[in-house]
Write an enzyme that holds these catalytic residues in place. Sequence first.
Site, short mmCIF file in Angstrom:
data_model
loop_
_atom_site.label_atom_id
_atom_site.label_comp_id
_atom_site.label_asym_id
_atom_site.label_seq_id
_atom_site.Cartn_x
_atom_site.Cartn_y
_atom_site.Cartn_z
N GLY A 176 0.83 -1.20 0.00
CA GLY A 176 0.00 0.00 0.00
C GLY A 176 0.86 1.25 0.00
N LEU A 191 2.97 6.16 3.38
CA LEU A 191 2.53 6.74 4.64
C LEU A 191 2.01 5.66 5.60
CD1 LEU A 191 1.91 9.22 6.38
CD2 LEU A 191 -0.29 9.42 5.21
N CYS A 222 1.47 0.25 -8.84
CA CYS A 222 2.58 0.82 -8.07
C CYS A 222 3.84 0.97 -8.92
CB CYS A 222 2.86 -0.02 -6.83
SG CYS A 222 3.17 -1.76 -7.16
N GLU A 281 3.40 10.19 -6.28
CA GLU A 281 2.64 9.12 -6.91
C GLU A 281 1.18 9.54 -7.08
OE1 GLU A 281 2.45 4.33 -6.46
OE2 GLU A 281 2.12 5.47 -4.63
#
Length: 511
Positions: free
Chosen positions: A254, A257, A311, A411
Site C-alpha cells: 500500500g 505513509l 505501483c 505518486e
Amino acid sequence: MPETFKVELDTPIYKGSVSCNTGLFINGKFVDAVEGGTIDVINPSTGKLLTKVAAATSKDVDIAVEAAKKAYKTSWGLKVSGAQRGELLMKLATLLEANIDEFAALECLNVGKPWSESKGFDMKLTLQTLKYYAGWADKVHGKTIETNEQKLAYTRHEPYGVVGQIIPWNYPLTMVSWKIGPALATGNVVVLKPSEITPLTALKLAGLVQEAGFPPGVVNIIPGYGELHFIYVRATAGAAMSLHPDIRKIAFTGSTLTGRKIQEASAKSNLKVVTLELGGKSPNIIFNDADLEQAVKWAAIGIFSNSGQVCTAGSRIFVQEGIYDAFIKAFSEAAAGVNTKTGDPFAEGTIHGPVVSQTQFDRVMGYIDAAKAEGATAFIGGERHSLTEGFFVKPTIFTDCTPDMKIVQEEVFGPVAAVVKFKTENEVIEMANDSNYGLACAVFTENVSRAIRVSNALEAGMAWVNCNVTTEYNVPFGGYKQSGYGRELGAYAIDTYTQVKAVHINVGLRI
C-alpha cells in the site's frame, strides 16, 4: 448469519451469476462482525452500491488471531508436512481455475477492470502464483555447515506462526495469492485484511479455502477499515493487526505513509517482522536510438493499464531530445486510442476502466489541477471522461514538466503521465534517481551496453529493458528506498516468511 451477495449478469462477455459471502471468514466459517458494522462496496463503473460486507474491528482481529494460533499449534505449521501443504494449495488453485470466469467477473464489478485485463492478466497471474508456491511447499530446506569433527551444525527454516497480511485495492485477488502463497507454503497461518474498497474476490476465495479442506483457522480473511489516526487505539482491523502482540510478522502492500505507521506500530508493540511493498514513481527512460513504435506501445501499457493504478506504473517518462517531438505525437495518439476504448468493463473492446472510487477520482483530479497550476501542459486529457456515471478519468499526458513539479515527484496512482525532455545519459540518470521512491524503472534503447549500464545505475528494485510492467510470478518483486523492503514472488518470498534457526550438536567434544 452473514448474507450472500449474488447478481445475475447478461453482458456481451459474461453471462451468468456472480456471488460471494459477505461475512468475515474466521476459523473456517463465515461470521458476522462482533460489533455488527458493515462496509458499503461500490461499483466504480456506475458509482452505485453493489453490496455491504461485514466490517472487522479489533475484537474480530483478536478472535481471528486466536483461531490462527490454535491452528498453528495443532493442525498446520510444523505439524503438517510440506507435501500436504502443497497439495492443499494446489487444490485451492484447481478450484479457482474451475471458477475463473466468475472470479474475473466479480473483479470487474468491484474494481472496474476491463474483462480482458481481469481475466487475461489478474486471474492468470493469481493461478500461476498459487501453483508456484504449491510446488515450493516441500522444498524449504536448511543447510549443514562444516565446523569441525566434534560438531554437527545445521540450519532449519521455520515459519513465524501467525502472519498478518494487509493488501490494497488495485489487484485484489492477485495480491491475496502473492501473500498467502508463500506464507502457507512455509507453514505460517494467516490473518488477511483485504481492502475495504475491494473485498469481494478475497471473500469468494475464502469459500474455496473452505472447500479445499484447509484446517479451520489456517486462513482467516477479515475485511475492515484501517484509518491511520486509529493506529494506536486498535479501533480498526488494520490498526489492530499492526499492534497485535501475537502476530509475529506483518506483510503490507500500500502507501508509503501507511507503511511508516505499520513499522512504527511494530516497534511500539512486539517488534514483529515487517515487509513492505509501498509506493512508486517509476522512471521510463527512452533514448534516441529506441524502437519508437515499441517504446510508445510499452509506455502506454506502463501508465494506462489498470487505469494507472499500478505501483510500478511508468509515470515519469524521460524522452531524449532527438525523438521527443515524434514520441509526443505518437504517444498522444495512443492515449487518444485508449480514450475511445474507455467504458463498461463487460463491453467488447474496452481496455480502460474507471479509477476505483470517488476518493481516488478526487485525488487524481487534484494532481491534474496542481500540474496545470505549476505550469505543466495537459497535452491530451486532463479531465473527467464524458461518461455520465462512474469514476472515469481520461488518459492524460503532461508536457513542459520539470523535475521539481508535484506531478513528477509524487505518486498519482491514475492514468496520468508526466513527460520530461533530457539531453544526456548522465543527466537522465540523475533526474531518474531524484526521487524518494525506488520501486521500478524502464529503459528503452537498442544499445545493449547502454541498457545494462543505465539499468544498473538506476536506484530501483526492478528494471525492465525495452518493455514495461511485465511482472512474472517466479521473479522477485520489490523496491529500494521508500518503496519498501523485502521481496514478493519467486524464491525470494520464501525467505521473507521463514526464520532461520542454527542447531549445534556435539558429537565428540569433551570438556
